[in-house]
Design an enzyme around this catalytic site. Sequence first.
Site, mmCIF file in Angstrom:
data_model
loop_
_atom_site.group_PDB
_atom_site.id
_atom_site.type_symbol
_atom_site.label_atom_id
_atom_site.label_comp_id
_atom_site.label_asym_id
_atom_site.label_seq_id
_atom_site.Cartn_x
_atom_site.Cartn_y
_atom_site.Cartn_z
ATOM 1 N N ASN A 25 -5.234 29.286 55.117
ATOM 2 C CA ASN A 25 -4.460 28.056 55.327
ATOM 3 C C ASN A 25 -4.659 27.462 56.711
ATOM 4 O O ASN A 25 -4.440 26.270 56.909
ATOM 5 C CB ASN A 25 -2.977 28.298 55.008
ATOM 6 C CG ASN A 25 -2.783 28.517 53.507
ATOM 7 O OD1 ASN A 25 -3.683 28.247 52.719
ATOM 8 N ND2 ASN A 25 -1.629 29.026 53.142
ATOM 9 N N ASP A 306 4.970 32.575 49.942
ATOM 10 C CA ASP A 306 3.673 33.094 49.461
ATOM 11 C C ASP A 306 3.687 34.601 49.281
ATOM 12 O O ASP A 306 2.704 35.177 48.825
ATOM 13 C CB ASP A 306 2.551 32.715 50.433
ATOM 14 C CG ASP A 306 2.297 31.225 50.413
ATOM 15 O OD1 ASP A 306 1.557 30.723 51.278
ATOM 16 O OD2 ASP A 306 2.861 30.539 49.537
ATOM 17 N N ARG A 398 -9.471 32.346 44.887
ATOM 18 C CA ARG A 398 -9.193 31.181 45.732
ATOM 19 C C ARG A 398 -8.728 31.621 47.120
ATOM 20 O O ARG A 398 -8.979 30.955 48.108
ATOM 21 C CB ARG A 398 -8.086 30.319 45.120
ATOM 22 C CG ARG A 398 -8.481 29.596 43.865
ATOM 23 C CD ARG A 398 -7.414 28.638 43.429
ATOM 24 N NE ARG A 398 -7.058 27.699 44.496
ATOM 25 C CZ ARG A 398 -6.292 26.637 44.311
ATOM 26 N NH1 ARG A 398 -5.806 26.363 43.116
ATOM 27 N NH2 ARG A 398 -6.013 25.816 45.312
#
Length: 422
Positions: A25, A306, A398
């Site tokens: 991120n 998350d 991912r």
Amino acid sequence: MNLDKFIINGGNSLKGTVTIGGSKNAALALMPATLLASGKYQFSNMPELKDISTMSRLLEMMGVDIEKKGDEVRLNTFRVNKFEAPYEQVKKMRASIYVLGPLVARYGYAKVSLPGGCAWGPRPVNLHIEGIKKLGAKIEINQGYIIAEAKRLKGARISFDVSSVGATGNVLMAAVLAKGMTVIENAAIEPEITALAEFLVKMGAHIDGIGTTHISVEGVDALQPANETMIPDRIEAGTFLVAAALTGGQIRLEKCNPSHLTSLITKLEETGSKLQMGDNWIKIKSPKIPKAVDVTTAVYPGFPTDMQAQWLSLMSVAKGASVVTDAIYFDRFKHVPELIRLGANVELNRNTAFVKGVKQLKGAKVMSTDLRASASLVLAGLVADGKTEVLRVYHLDRGYERLEKKLKSLGAKICRVAGKEY
Ligand code: EPZ
């Protein structure tokens, strides 16, 4: 896209050392920031992930030259000549919206597709749009696209009702080239935003209040390229800590940043795990059975959303009952029906899961639905009795680099079975 799956035979306690990769991120925010100044950039400690190649592909469509060598990514933005992010590309990854701020700030124009749905949603982008509008851009939404135009953005005071990582990043990247002063109130303080602000300062931006919810930016006329090393991925690190706790293991994490994980570490200690840490390493030793501990997710430095799915897996084999609430995303629970297939005892009521720990999960075939949900299913498979098949691990790819290889090196019985390409 491939239909690979993982086959896991549960029961082994994890032991050994694992190296944590660079933050997905942070990379997804810093890569579009290179649109703010023409020239050559070198990023190191970059993770090899699907989402990173998706962002690379998007930037290449705009004319950025990108070269990958191991964990280094070199970008050259001399030839940027297209200011559009098409739906076909944006729909693959919501973070594509990060190109909006830099494009309109540097080139005065951006045509970016609305991100569309996600495995759980809605995930609106109203705060991104309102923020860029406040900076003076003319914005219209037309046939699913955000079209933003501005001769020169002008500094403004922007106060977010909701703390948003993405909107803070987008507005910050726009404000650094705006004329005059911008103040961002209720800015997100996630480490990835701090990393973005520090990178922008390296490029010549004038930013005060980095790491706080009150950021002020004195816009400049131009920025210069800079190099950067990605911060460690705190969610990958957290996922391995929970994997150790789930299997009653003892592992050491290298190249991580414990100060980014304080809330998770505290909660793991409450379950009975013993943790020691240094500047860039964490050691965890976990009991056979964790104690049940309630969690409510919150913005940083609170318990990360998350990590909610992974925590649910841990609580499904804990001693006692626990309550897990996601206060950030109210419907990020697609993993619950799959965990129930493995024998978990979970009752969902809106954004709260009531979990009763069971003695033993039983292996089964389960389906990944999104990145962190699939991580929670892999973790549950590590401790479930017998064989677990986790399908559609492209979701996992991912955000986790070679997860099965890292888990195998810690003693897990896990392998990837290649599925057909389609
Ligand atoms: C970032 O997403 C992360 N992604 C997500 O990680 C993470 O779950 C999320 O922050 C929360 O921590 C990246 O950094 C690429 P938000 P983002 O804007 O920026 C609402 C992963 O697993 N909101 O902070 O999209 C939103 O609905 C991914 O790596 C608005 O209402 O999240 C949510 O309730 C998944 N309007 C809350 O804010 C907006 O315009 C937080 O979202 C934007 C957000």
